[in-house]
Design a protein around this motif. Structure first.
Motif, PDB file in Angstrom:
ATOM      1  N   VAL A   1       0.789  -1.238   0.115  1.00  0.00           N
ATOM      2  CA  VAL A   1      -0.231  -0.042  -0.086  1.00  0.00           C
ATOM      3  C   VAL A   1       0.816   0.980  -0.188  1.00  0.00           C
ATOM      4  N   VAL A   2       0.618   2.201  -0.838  1.00  0.00           N
ATOM      5  CA  VAL A   2       1.348   3.347  -0.772  1.00  0.00           C
ATOM      6  C   VAL A   2       0.165   4.467  -0.447  1.00  0.00           C
ATOM      7  N   VAL A   3       0.573   5.187   0.480  1.00  0.00           N
ATOM      8  CA  VAL A   3      -0.012   6.631   1.168  1.00  0.00           C
ATOM      9  C   VAL A   3       0.632   7.888   0.888  1.00  0.00           C
ATOM     10  N   HIS A   4      -0.028   8.544  -0.181  1.00  0.00           N
ATOM     11  CA  HIS A   4       0.719   9.956  -0.341  1.00  0.00           C
ATOM     12  C   HIS A   4      -0.346  11.080   0.268  1.00  0.00           C
ATOM     13  N   ILE A   5       0.229  12.323   0.482  1.00  0.00           N
ATOM     14  CA  ILE A   5      -0.471  13.182   0.988  1.00  0.00           C
ATOM     15  C   ILE A   5      -0.145  14.727   0.407  1.00  0.00           C
ATOM     16  N   TRP A   6      -1.392  15.255  -0.227  1.00  0.00           N
ATOM     17  CA  TRP A   6      -0.787  16.473  -1.077  1.00  0.00           C
ATOM     18  C   TRP A   6      -1.434  17.710  -0.501  1.00  0.00           C
ATOM     19  N   GLU A   7      -0.570  18.697  -0.587  1.00  0.00           N
ATOM     20  CA  GLU A   7      -0.940  20.221  -0.358  1.00  0.00           C
ATOM     21  C   GLU A   7      -2.262  20.433  -0.945  1.00  0.00           C
ATOM     22  N   ASN A   8      -2.566  20.294  -1.890  1.00  0.00           N
ATOM     23  CA  ASN A   8      -4.061  20.293  -2.806  1.00  0.00           C
ATOM     24  C   ASN A   8      -4.206  19.658  -3.834  1.00  0.00           C
ATOM     25  N   PRO A   9      -5.492  19.516  -4.460  1.00  0.00           N
ATOM     26  CA  PRO A   9      -5.598  18.554  -5.600  1.00  0.00           C
ATOM     27  C   PRO A   9      -4.887  19.069  -6.822  1.00  0.00           C
ATOM     28  N   ASP A  10      -4.421  20.245  -7.075  1.00  0.00           N
ATOM     29  CA  ASP A  10      -3.810  20.499  -8.334  1.00  0.00           C
ATOM     30  C   ASP A  10      -2.411  19.657  -8.191  1.00  0.00           C
ATOM     31  N   ALA A  11      -1.779  19.953  -7.080  1.00  0.00           N
ATOM     32  CA  ALA A  11      -0.339  19.248  -6.777  1.00  0.00           C
ATOM     33  C   ALA A  11      -0.581  17.827  -7.379  1.00  0.00           C
ATOM     34  N   LEU A  12      -1.623  16.956  -6.877  1.00  0.00           N
ATOM     35  CA  LEU A  12      -1.896  15.811  -7.131  1.00  0.00           C
ATOM     36  C   LEU A  12      -2.165  15.300  -8.504  1.00  0.00           C
ATOM     37  N   GLU A  13      -2.683  16.090  -9.162  1.00  0.00           N
ATOM     38  CA  GLU A  13      -3.117  16.164 -10.493  1.00  0.00           C
ATOM     39  C   GLU A  13      -1.801  16.157 -11.259  1.00  0.00           C
ATOM     40  N   ALA A  14      -0.910  17.315 -11.112  1.00  0.00           N
ATOM     41  CA  ALA A  14       0.163  17.424 -11.682  1.00  0.00           C
ATOM     42  C   ALA A  14       1.259  16.278 -11.483  1.00  0.00           C
ATOM     43  N   TYR A  15       0.988  15.661 -10.298  1.00  0.00           N
ATOM     44  CA  TYR A  15       1.978  14.457 -10.049  1.00  0.00           C
ATOM     45  C   TYR A  15       1.566  13.317 -10.962  1.00  0.00           C
ATOM     46  N   LEU A  16       0.077  13.171 -10.833  1.00  0.00           N
ATOM     47  CA  LEU A  16      -0.416  11.950 -11.782  1.00  0.00           C
ATOM     48  C   LEU A  16      -0.066  12.079 -13.154  1.00  0.00           C
ATOM     49  N   ASN A  17      -0.043  13.191 -13.758  1.00  0.00           N
ATOM     50  CA  ASN A  17       0.266  13.444 -15.194  1.00  0.00           C
ATOM     51  C   ASN A  17       1.702  13.285 -15.466  1.00  0.00           C
ATOM     52  N   TRP A  18       2.527  13.708 -14.691  1.00  0.00           N
ATOM     53  CA  TRP A  18       3.988  13.370 -14.676  1.00  0.00           C
ATOM     54  C   TRP A  18       4.040  11.955 -14.625  1.00  0.00           C
ATOM     55  N   ARG A  19       3.510  11.120 -13.538  1.00  0.00           N
ATOM     56  CA  ARG A  19       3.882   9.680 -13.727  1.00  0.00           C
ATOM     57  C   ARG A  19       3.185   8.983 -15.094  1.00  0.00           C
ATOM     58  N   ALA A  20       2.300   9.511 -15.466  1.00  0.00           N
ATOM     59  CA  ALA A  20       1.635   8.821 -16.792  1.00  0.00           C
ATOM     60  C   ALA A  20       2.556   9.224 -18.071  1.00  0.00           C
ATOM     61  N   ASP A  21       2.879  10.283 -17.875  1.00  0.00           N
ATOM     62  CA  ASP A  21       3.851  10.730 -19.108  1.00  0.00           C
ATOM     63  C   ASP A  21       5.293   9.958 -19.209  1.00  0.00           C
ATOM     64  N   LYS A  22       5.396   9.594 -17.879  1.00  0.00           N
ATOM     65  CA  LYS A  22       6.974   8.810 -17.730  1.00  0.00           C
ATOM     66  C   LYS A  22       6.945   7.337 -17.967  1.00  0.00           C
ATOM     67  N   GLY A  23       5.228   7.009 -17.774  1.00  0.00           N
ATOM     68  CA  GLY A  23       5.232   5.557 -18.146  1.00  0.00           C
ATOM     69  C   GLY A  23       5.449   4.621 -16.997  1.00  0.00           C
ATOM     70  N   ASP A  24       5.381   5.079 -15.793  1.00  0.00           N
ATOM     71  CA  ASP A  24       5.484   4.504 -14.534  1.00  0.00           C
ATOM     72  C   ASP A  24       4.528   3.568 -14.302  1.00  0.00           C
ATOM     73  N   PHE A  25       3.424   3.905 -14.460  1.00  0.00           N
ATOM     74  CA  PHE A  25       2.056   2.971 -14.296  1.00  0.00           C
ATOM     75  C   PHE A  25       2.188   1.565 -15.105  1.00  0.00           C
ATOM     76  N   LEU A  26       2.819   1.920 -16.247  1.00  0.00           N
ATOM     77  CA  LEU A  26       3.066   0.641 -17.184  1.00  0.00           C
ATOM     78  C   LEU A  26       4.069  -0.261 -16.771  1.00  0.00           C
ATOM     79  N   ARG A  27       5.100   0.333 -16.033  1.00  0.00           N
ATOM     80  CA  ARG A  27       6.212  -0.383 -15.252  1.00  0.00           C
ATOM     81  C   ARG A  27       5.455  -1.163 -14.242  1.00  0.00           C
ATOM     82  N   ILE A  28       4.857  -0.617 -13.416  1.00  0.00           N
ATOM     83  CA  ILE A  28       4.221  -1.168 -12.061  1.00  0.00           C
ATOM     84  C   ILE A  28       3.180  -2.344 -12.688  1.00  0.00           C
ATOM     85  N   ASN A  29       2.417  -2.175 -13.592  1.00  0.00           N
ATOM     86  CA  ASN A  29       1.527  -3.200 -14.171  1.00  0.00           C
ATOM     87  C   ASN A  29       2.035  -4.533 -14.363  1.00  0.00           C
TER      88      ASN A  29
END
Lengths: 94, 94
Positions: free
Chosen positions: B51-79
């Motif tokens: 389980v990963v738990v992460h805490i974000w200052e606001n929803p925009d920061a979380l969205e920027a993070y998820l976009n960055w991860r998707a662009d890097k292809g990290d979700f595919l590596r995990i899958n």
């Protein structure tokens, strides 16, 4: 080894705010308990779900905390607001 | 409003340690991402669960993070290491 507990609660209809207030008060106590590194209350009104995450310096600190809560009767107070039994999972902090 | 994400992963048989290593490396990056207040990796070998738990200052920061991860292809590596799709939940920090 540091341990983490994740507890999921499903409030009864109409009891979301009351349960959040109760658990919020309890989490404020948890943070001050010896060996507690951090404690968070997470709310999802959309899913009718409340999650507490707490992080402990070692398993003994967690055990002492759970015994203290049980002796105080706090789990019984929470149960009055629950639709189903709490889901309680422990993890090792990596 | 601060947001918290809880992501649950179930590794394929024999892949527990490899997935924990990969996710551990990713969580170290997550902690440094702008707007991330904290990130934890929690392991339960007995339940074959990570389980990963992460805490974000606001929803925009979380969205920027998820976009960055998707662009890097990290979700595919995990899958490649997963038995079932990740369970991804977001909460408000109370």
């Amino acid at each position: 080894m540091q341990e983490v507990v994740i507890v999921k609660s499903t409030p009864l209809p109409g009891k979301f705010a009351a349960l959040a207030k109760l658990i919020g008060d309890l989490v404020a106590e948890t943070r001050k308990f010896p060996g507690c590194r951090a404690a968070y209350l997470l709310l999802s009104p959309a899913n009718n779900e409340q999650v507490v995450v707490h992080i402990w310096e070692n398993p003994d600190a967690l055990e002492a905390y759970l015994n203290w809560r049980a002796d105080k009767g706090d789990f019984l107070r929470i149960n009055e607001f629950l639709e189903v039994e709490q889901d309680f999972q422990t993890y090792q902090l990596a």
